[in-house]
Design a protein around this motif. Structure first.
Motif, PDB file in Angstrom:
ATOM      1  N   HIS A 178       0.832  -1.205   0.000  1.00 48.26           N
ATOM      2  CA  HIS A 178       0.000   0.000   0.000  1.00 48.26           C
ATOM      3  C   HIS A 178       0.867   1.255   0.000  1.00 48.26           C
ATOM      4  O   HIS A 178       0.557   2.243  -0.671  1.00 48.26           O
ATOM      5  CB  HIS A 178      -0.904  -0.007   1.233  1.00 48.26           C
ATOM      6  CG  HIS A 178      -2.197  -0.736   1.030  1.00 48.26           C
ATOM      7  ND1 HIS A 178      -3.402  -0.112   0.940  1.00 48.26           N
ATOM      8  CD2 HIS A 178      -2.447  -2.060   0.882  1.00 48.26           C
ATOM      9  CE1 HIS A 178      -4.357  -1.010   0.753  1.00 48.26           C
ATOM     10  NE2 HIS A 178      -3.806  -2.194   0.723  1.00 48.26           N
ATOM     11  N   THR A 179       1.933   1.210   0.781  1.00 48.02           N
ATOM     12  CA  THR A 179       2.837   2.359   0.817  1.00 48.02           C
ATOM     13  C   THR A 179       3.479   2.583  -0.550  1.00 48.02           C
ATOM     14  O   THR A 179       3.607   3.720  -1.020  1.00 48.02           O
ATOM     15  CB  THR A 179       3.924   2.128   1.880  1.00 48.02           C
ATOM     16  OG1 THR A 179       3.306   1.967   3.163  1.00 48.02           O
ATOM     17  CG2 THR A 179       4.887   3.305   1.931  1.00 48.02           C
ATOM     18  N   ARG A 232       1.388   4.369  -3.403  1.00 53.53           N
ATOM     19  CA  ARG A 232       1.120   5.808  -3.304  1.00 53.53           C
ATOM     20  C   ARG A 232       1.979   6.598  -4.301  1.00 53.53           C
ATOM     21  O   ARG A 232       1.533   7.607  -4.848  1.00 53.53           O
ATOM     22  CB  ARG A 232       1.407   6.306  -1.883  1.00 53.53           C
ATOM     23  CG  ARG A 232       0.600   5.626  -0.794  1.00 53.53           C
ATOM     24  CD  ARG A 232      -0.882   5.869  -0.935  1.00 53.53           C
ATOM     25  NE  ARG A 232      -1.639   5.199   0.104  1.00 53.53           N
ATOM     26  CZ  ARG A 232      -2.952   5.110   0.132  1.00 53.53           C
ATOM     27  NH1 ARG A 232      -3.663   5.648  -0.847  1.00 53.53           N
ATOM     28  NH2 ARG A 232      -3.571   4.475   1.100  1.00 53.53           N
ATOM     29  N   GLU A 276       0.317   6.406  -7.675  1.00 59.00           N
ATOM     30  CA  GLU A 276      -0.894   7.230  -7.713  1.00 59.00           C
ATOM     31  C   GLU A 276      -0.544   8.695  -7.962  1.00 59.00           C
ATOM     32  O   GLU A 276      -1.194   9.380  -8.754  1.00 59.00           O
ATOM     33  CB  GLU A 276      -1.658   7.098  -6.393  1.00 59.00           C
ATOM     34  CG  GLU A 276      -2.269   5.720  -6.155  1.00 59.00           C
ATOM     35  CD  GLU A 276      -2.822   5.578  -4.752  1.00 59.00           C
ATOM     36  OE1 GLU A 276      -3.481   4.561  -4.490  1.00 59.00           O
ATOM     37  OE2 GLU A 276      -2.578   6.484  -3.919  1.00 59.00           O
ATOM     38  N   THR A 277       0.506   9.149  -7.285  1.00 56.94           N
ATOM     39  CA  THR A 277       0.904  10.552  -7.421  1.00 56.94           C
ATOM     40  C   THR A 277       1.544  10.824  -8.779  1.00 56.94           C
ATOM     41  O   THR A 277       1.218  11.803  -9.461  1.00 56.94           O
ATOM     42  CB  THR A 277       1.891  10.925  -6.293  1.00 56.94           C
ATOM     43  OG1 THR A 277       1.262  10.703  -5.024  1.00 56.94           O
ATOM     44  CG2 THR A 277       2.314  12.382  -6.412  1.00 56.94           C
ATOM     45  N   PRO A 308      -6.639   7.678  -5.833  1.00 58.69           N
ATOM     46  CA  PRO A 308      -6.027   7.183  -4.592  1.00 58.69           C
ATOM     47  C   PRO A 308      -6.926   6.193  -3.872  1.00 58.69           C
ATOM     48  O   PRO A 308      -8.151   6.301  -3.898  1.00 58.69           O
ATOM     49  CB  PRO A 308      -5.828   8.452  -3.760  1.00 58.69           C
ATOM     50  CG  PRO A 308      -6.864   9.395  -4.266  1.00 58.69           C
ATOM     51  CD  PRO A 308      -7.021   9.098  -5.734  1.00 58.69           C
ATOM     52  N   PRO A 336      -7.316   4.826   2.960  1.00 60.18           N
ATOM     53  CA  PRO A 336      -6.247   4.419   3.863  1.00 60.18           C
ATOM     54  C   PRO A 336      -6.456   2.994   4.360  1.00 60.18           C
ATOM     55  O   PRO A 336      -7.587   2.538   4.517  1.00 60.18           O
ATOM     56  CB  PRO A 336      -6.355   5.419   5.025  1.00 60.18           C
ATOM     57  CG  PRO A 336      -7.103   6.572   4.469  1.00 60.18           C
ATOM     58  CD  PRO A 336      -8.035   6.011   3.439  1.00 60.18           C
ATOM     59  N   ALA A 340     -12.062   8.808  -2.513  1.00 58.01           N
ATOM     60  CA  ALA A 340     -11.245   7.630  -2.230  1.00 58.01           C
ATOM     61  C   ALA A 340     -11.885   6.406  -2.833  1.00 58.01           C
ATOM     62  O   ALA A 340     -13.094   6.274  -2.896  1.00 58.01           O
ATOM     63  CB  ALA A 340     -11.074   7.442  -0.718  1.00 58.01           C
ATOM     64  N   GLY A 343      -6.927  -1.776  -5.488  1.00 54.43           N
ATOM     65  CA  GLY A 343      -5.629  -1.871  -4.858  1.00 54.43           C
ATOM     66  C   GLY A 343      -5.185  -3.311  -4.702  1.00 54.43           C
ATOM     67  O   GLY A 343      -5.805  -4.232  -5.182  1.00 54.43           O
TER      68      GLY A 343
END
Length: 436
Positions: A103-104, A107, A110-111, A117, A120, A410, A431
């Motif tokens: 998951h980290t 990110r 995604e950016t 996104p 969380p 989200a 995800g």
């Protein structure tokens, strides 16, 4: 290259291991984009795949002895990653925390690529029994594992306890073994429970579960957060009114206050399940189990909300009401169920406004189960499209808490995949998700 050839190459490190082979040798993850995202090229998906297996610990960058893996793309919006859980040097990979680490990693994509996104990773999913626990229960002819039995027993005790002594007494009265842990000053700082007859090491010692290993919200500090001063038991009619008033308050609650409110609503459903008449008990128990994740909102919470006080007082009234009053015919049961449906629908709307996707699904499922229970009373449950009457739940409008501020849209919260998801395991959203 055939699929059989590919499987042989992937399995070669496992077959070459000396000693026992891993019982679960295949690691499988799907990585999916939102439908509105642009279509990534094969080269971009290849970059994603390499980063995912590196973050997961399957094949760290530059590690020539890592696990063998492949990426398969058979659709525009996702890929599948498959690996064998044996490194080529004969060691086992370290994949603990693989999903949070992935998951980290996503990110950054995604950016960089402007993708939708994900929500969380809130770590509120229920802790399911492991394979060995399920197999042990099956050998003993039990319908559920020791972990699941203890989760329900501890949750019922925590829902009604007013202090440490009351909580531990309720556990012992329920027939479970309790082991207390005290700090150097003699103060209680932890506990563990075990089912009578559940033993390990060929029957030489009980199998103990600490509160934290049972569930995220069953650790002693989290249980203490739920203690509420003793409330004079109100009559059931007043309890029904309190529940509906709390639903209205929850609709207007901010983020921190609402998190405490839904936790108290979860406790109320647990008590309602324990005291429900036989005709609807299974459905109310299923609703309480489904709502469990919805009662655990990610982030901070306050435990001084007015809705929380109403839910706690109603739970106390249900506990102390005479059995004859609790089961006072179909009208009384239906009135309680309608009040609970209204409260759970308010919780569903509150979670949706906070973009808590997993909790929204859990609360919606609980509401559906409560409506199913209402049909068993012989009266059709009201819906939002029903003709207005005194028993129809009021329509509530929920807006995000003022302290939340603006938030980007989200996607669905990614969760671990299960081959046969039951009611307590909502289907994963976008995800990375894993199955073995």
């Amino acid at each position: 290259m055939t699929l059989a050839d590919l499987a042989l190459l992937l399995d070669a490190p496992v077959d070459a291991l000396r000693g026992p082979k891993p019982a679960e040798r295949v690691w499988h993850v799907s990585v999916r984009n939102e439908p509105d995202d642009r279509v990534l090229s094969d080269a971009e998906w290849a970059t994603v795949a390499a980063e995912m297996v590196a973050a997961a610990g399957i094949a760290p960058h530059g590690d020539a002895q890592a696990c063998r893996w492949v990426a398969v793309r058979h659709a525009d919006d996702h890929i599948h990653l498959v690996a064998t859980l044996a490194r080529q040097d004969g060691r086992h990979p370290r994949i603990r925390g693989d999903i949070p680490n992935m998951h980290t990693a996503v990110r950054a994509f995604e950016t960089a690529w402007g993708l939708t996104p994900m929500s969380p990773l809130d770590r509120t999913a229920r802790r399911a029994p492991v394979t060995g626990e399920r197999e042990k229960a099956a050998r003993r002819g039990l319908t559920e594992s020791a972990r699941e039995s203890l989760q329900r027993t501890v949750r019922e005790a925590a829902a009604l306890a007013t202090d440490d002594a009351d909580f531990l007494t309720r556990l012992r009265d329920a027939g479970v073994r309790v082991r207390e842990h005290h700090d150097g000053n003699g103060a209680l700082d932890g506990y563990a429970v075990a089912l009578p007859g559940d033993r390990a090491d060929r029957g030489t010692r009980p199998v103990w579960f600490s509160g934290r290993t049972l569930a995220y919200d069953l650790s002693l500090p989290r249980i203490r957060d739920r203690f509420h001063p003793v409330v004079a038991p109100a009559d059931l009619a007043r309890a029904y009114t309190r529940i509906r008033e709390a639903a209205t308050l929850l609709a207007r609650a901010g983020r921190a206050e609402g998190a405490g409110d839904v936790a108290a609503l979860g406790d109320l459903l647990v008590v309602a399940a324990a005291t429900a008449p036989t005709v609807v008990r299974d459905q109310v128990r299923a609703a309480a189990a489904a709502f469990e994740q919805a009662s655990r909102a990610p982030g901070t919470r306050t435990l001084h909300g007015a809705a929380r006080a109403h839910f706690k007082a109603s739970a106390r009234a249900l506990e102390h009401a005479p059995r004859a009053a609790r089961g006072g015919g179909a009208p009384a049961v239906l009135t309680l169920l309608i009040a609970l449906v209204e409260a759970v629908e308010a919780a569903t709307a509150w979670h949706r406004a906070q973009h808590h996707d997993a909790q929204t699904r859990a609360a919606a499922q609980a509401a559906a189960l409560l409506r199913e229970a209402a049909t068993l009373t012989g009266t059709l449950p009201p819906t939002r499209n029903s003709r207005p009457s005194r028993t129809v739940p009021r329509t509530v409008r929920v807006t995000p808490g003022a302290e939340r501020g603006s938030a980007p849209p989200a996607a669905g919260a990614p969760t671990r995949q299960h081959p046969n998801p039951g009611p307590q395991h909502p289907q994963p959203g976008s995800g990375p998700g894993r199955s073995r």
